[in-house]
Scaffold this motif. Sequence first.
Motif, PDB file in Angstrom:
ATOM      1  N   ALA A 164       2.896   6.352  -7.231  1.00 35.39           N
ATOM      2  CA  ALA A 164       1.905   7.024  -8.078  1.00 35.39           C
ATOM      3  C   ALA A 164       1.978   8.548  -7.904  1.00 35.39           C
ATOM      4  O   ALA A 164       1.941   9.306  -8.888  1.00 35.39           O
ATOM      5  N   LEU A 165       2.106   9.000  -6.672  1.00 34.21           N
ATOM      6  CA  LEU A 165       2.120  10.440  -6.417  1.00 34.21           C
ATOM      7  C   LEU A 165       3.456  11.078  -6.794  1.00 34.21           C
ATOM      8  O   LEU A 165       3.500  12.185  -7.356  1.00 34.21           O
ATOM      9  N   VAL A 166       4.544  10.409  -6.504  1.00 31.94           N
ATOM     10  CA  VAL A 166       5.868  10.948  -6.851  1.00 31.94           C
ATOM     11  C   VAL A 166       5.995  11.113  -8.361  1.00 31.94           C
ATOM     12  O   VAL A 166       6.466  12.152  -8.860  1.00 31.94           O
ATOM     13  N   LEU A 167       5.581  10.097  -9.127  1.00 32.79           N
ATOM     14  CA  LEU A 167       5.688  10.177 -10.585  1.00 32.79           C
ATOM     15  C   LEU A 167       4.780  11.254 -11.158  1.00 32.79           C
ATOM     16  O   LEU A 167       5.130  11.927 -12.146  1.00 32.79           O
ATOM     17  N   THR A 168       3.602  11.429 -10.548  1.00 29.91           N
ATOM     18  CA  THR A 168       2.691  12.475 -11.023  1.00 29.91           C
ATOM     19  C   THR A 168       3.321  13.859 -10.837  1.00 29.91           C
ATOM     20  O   THR A 168       3.224  14.728 -11.715  1.00 29.91           O
TER      21      THR A 168
ATOM     22  N   LEU B 215      -0.598   7.006 -15.454  1.00 24.79           N
ATOM     23  CA  LEU B 215      -0.660   7.671 -14.151  1.00 24.79           C
ATOM     24  C   LEU B 215      -2.082   8.116 -13.804  1.00 24.79           C
ATOM     25  O   LEU B 215      -2.453   8.158 -12.629  1.00 24.79           O
ATOM     26  N   ASN B 216      -2.877   8.438 -14.812  1.00 26.22           N
ATOM     27  CA  ASN B 216      -4.290   8.730 -14.541  1.00 26.22           C
ATOM     28  C   ASN B 216      -4.954   7.498 -13.923  1.00 26.22           C
ATOM     29  O   ASN B 216      -5.643   7.589 -12.891  1.00 26.22           O
ATOM     30  N   ILE B 217      -4.755   6.347 -14.555  1.00 25.00           N
ATOM     31  CA  ILE B 217      -5.346   5.105 -14.040  1.00 25.00           C
ATOM     32  C   ILE B 217      -4.795   4.786 -12.648  1.00 25.00           C
ATOM     33  O   ILE B 217      -5.548   4.386 -11.749  1.00 25.00           O
ATOM     34  N   SER B 218      -3.510   4.982 -12.440  1.00 24.04           N
ATOM     35  CA  SER B 218      -2.905   4.699 -11.138  1.00 24.04           C
ATOM     36  C   SER B 218      -3.515   5.577 -10.047  1.00 24.04           C
ATOM     37  O   SER B 218      -3.796   5.105  -8.928  1.00 24.04           O
ATOM     38  N   LEU B 219      -3.729   6.851 -10.358  1.00 23.93           N
ATOM     39  CA  LEU B 219      -4.315   7.754  -9.376  1.00 23.93           C
ATOM     40  C   LEU B 219      -5.774   7.403  -9.093  1.00 23.93           C
ATOM     41  O   LEU B 219      -6.249   7.542  -7.954  1.00 23.93           O
TER      42      LEU B 219
ATOM     43  N   LYS C  92       0.801  -3.800  -9.122  1.00 21.24           N
ATOM     44  CA  LYS C  92       1.083  -4.656 -10.281  1.00 21.24           C
ATOM     45  C   LYS C  92       0.966  -3.862 -11.586  1.00 21.24           C
ATOM     46  O   LYS C  92       1.785  -4.027 -12.509  1.00 21.24           O
ATOM     47  N   TYR C  93      -0.037  -2.987 -11.644  1.00 21.44           N
ATOM     48  CA  TYR C  93      -0.244  -2.196 -12.854  1.00 21.44           C
ATOM     49  C   TYR C  93       0.970  -1.307 -13.127  1.00 21.44           C
ATOM     50  O   TYR C  93       1.471  -1.229 -14.265  1.00 21.44           O
ATOM     51  N   LEU C  94       1.474  -0.633 -12.096  1.00 22.45           N
ATOM     52  CA  LEU C  94       2.649   0.214 -12.281  1.00 22.45           C
ATOM     53  C   LEU C  94       3.885  -0.609 -12.648  1.00 22.45           C
ATOM     54  O   LEU C  94       4.673  -0.215 -13.516  1.00 22.45           O
TER      55      LEU C  94
ATOM     56  N   LEU D  68       0.822  -1.210   0.000  1.00 20.88           N
ATOM     57  CA  LEU D  68       0.000   0.000   0.000  1.00 20.88           C
ATOM     58  C   LEU D  68       0.861   1.267   0.000  1.00 20.88           C
ATOM     59  O   LEU D  68       0.673   2.166  -0.829  1.00 20.88           O
ATOM     60  N   GLY D  69       1.806   1.334   0.932  1.00 20.91           N
ATOM     61  CA  GLY D  69       2.649   2.527   1.002  1.00 20.91           C
ATOM     62  C   GLY D  69       3.468   2.732  -0.249  1.00 20.91           C
ATOM     63  O   GLY D  69       3.616   3.864  -0.741  1.00 20.91           O
ATOM     64  N   ASN D  70       3.998   1.658  -0.789  1.00 22.16           N
ATOM     65  CA  ASN D  70       4.837   1.734  -1.987  1.00 22.16           C
ATOM     66  C   ASN D  70       4.038   2.210  -3.195  1.00 22.16           C
ATOM     67  O   ASN D  70       4.485   3.073  -3.959  1.00 22.16           O
TER      68      ASN D  70
END
Length: 677
Positions: A395-399, A478-482, A456-458, A388-390
Amino acid sequence: MKAYKRYLITSALPYANGPIHIGHLAGVYVPSDIYTRYLRMKGIDVVSICGSDEHGVPITIKARQEGVTPQAIVDKYHAIIKKSFEEFGIAFDIYARTSSPVHHQTSSEFFRKLYDDGKFIERTTEQYFDPEVGQFLADRYITGTCPRCSNENAYGDQCEKCGTSLNATDLINPKSTLSGVKPILKPTKHWFLPLEQYQGFLEKWILEGHKEWKVNVYGQCKSWLDSGLQPRAVSRDLDWGVPVPVEGAEGKVLYVWFDAPIGYISATKELTPEWEKYWKSDDTRMIHFIGKDNIVFHCIIFPSMLKAEGSYILPDNVPANEFLNLEGDKISTSKNWAVWLHEYLQEFPGKQDVLRYTLAANMPETKDNDFTWRDFQARNNNELVAILGNFANRALVLTHKYFRGQVPEVGILTQYDRETLEELPKLKEAIEKNLEGFRFRDALREAMNIARLGNKYLADTEPWKLIKTEPQRVETILNISLQILANVAILANPFLPFTTQKLMAMLNLEALRWEDGGKSYILPVGHQVNQPELLFEKIEDEAIEKQLAKLAATKEQNKNSKIKTTPQKDTITYEDFSKMDIRIGTILSAEIVPKTQKLLKLEVDTGIDRRTVVSGIAECFKPEELVGKQAAFLVNLEPRKIRGVESNGMILMAQDEGGKLRLVMPNEKVNNGSEVK
């Protein structure tokens, strides 16, 4: 299922004679809180009711031990418990007290209504009285030898060794814990609720009408009903509690089992002037969250009280949990073998959700389960941090790194994108289905599967490799990840409220609505997200070793405190001893008595005959360990029916200073039927 306008959630009232430990949390308060938060997020009208149970003998015993008044005890522990619940995030709408004026009045009125309607029977019975202290003895003020398993420290209401419910007069060699003298029997008048008059109602209501209840709850109710209900006293001779509100009842209070569940009603009265719509409307669904030791009170006795009163609704479900053990041993407050909540909050600041997660993942829903500090560490490091944390951090760092913290556009979806997004409503449905079925472990696993899906998606799409060659593809990824992360914030909230609040702040979202879960467009394009922060930190070995060392010290202290021999009992004559017929017999078969955890049914060749002996030793011996063993049996003990099985005799046991039971057996094989003299 019937559609309800509102929900009334009650959680077992903890005794205010000590702090809360993890067994209480896993058994009652974490599942209650998860379910309540889920209902609130769905916009349902729900009230969550709890409070301190501040009457009863455990309170007076604690006060006597500490040399203070019962009021001082309940004031002290009510404050500790209430603060612990608040800091741990158990979101009761009210946490009340049964020592409050509202509760005293409500309990008195409830009793008086049943009294005036002729629902009680009056009986004068002989009860134990301490002639030295000059008072009647409540069941917990009497100890003696259990007639079932020979435990010499059984209480007047229950043997904690074999789990058998007792009457004080069942005890062998009873003594008063106040003075140590042998009590005498003395007549006293009390009021009884004739439960047998509600047998038919309960059989129809539970056995026919609530077959969906958990197996352990339904089974225990059926066992009680199959054994036949008996009148139960609603008053007792004590000076601490709600006074019995009738003439001629001086020195008598309402029995705590009668007054405590009324605490749910009085607490609701304190919460809202509209309390009756939660207690007296058929469109309200009442659910009791309790541990298995409270099943009979909430499924048999309290419903009989409500039925007798006539104007209240009955519980629709009672999803009781089993017990949580600690490092392989039964939690014991008297032995300090527990993880106390107020101490945990001090020693692991900011880690409420780590304990909530571990307890929910190990919740003893269908059988007793075990908490270990190594598992606690592993779940934090390998699941909360690594999954969860990872996922949230990446997702947020890359955005922020690629798109200045703004939700990017969605381009053309690949088959893999569509398959990933299609999982979101399925996961939401699975969480809901499990929560509605009170399967909290499964619901938590499905909530974590959302984070696993995002991780897994990332990992599969690797946007960090595509940013230079396919920036538009990275926008979609990244849209999907967020969107997946927003789903985590919503659908994991009942389980991890502190974590999801942090996630909501990072995602710059204000409202949590369950209806938004499962969607793939929660965050609009261009929405600004905030800088990420670590949701969880690794727990190092040093912190775990400290907790294990504390438990080891407790175990050593308990061991040292028990190395003592019990005093010799009163002298008996040879004629008294000669009345006992003790023989060596061979155990031919052994099996657990159905719907029990402590009772073994033994088939024994006594040399005289083959007979059945029931004994509360299942926690000390596995059935297969006993088959073929010879042991000593008291064969002329009066037969007794235990949980529907007739027991003809008693197996003899030796108990060491640590409480462990051992067979009393010959050092070499002898003929069955050989007498022990």
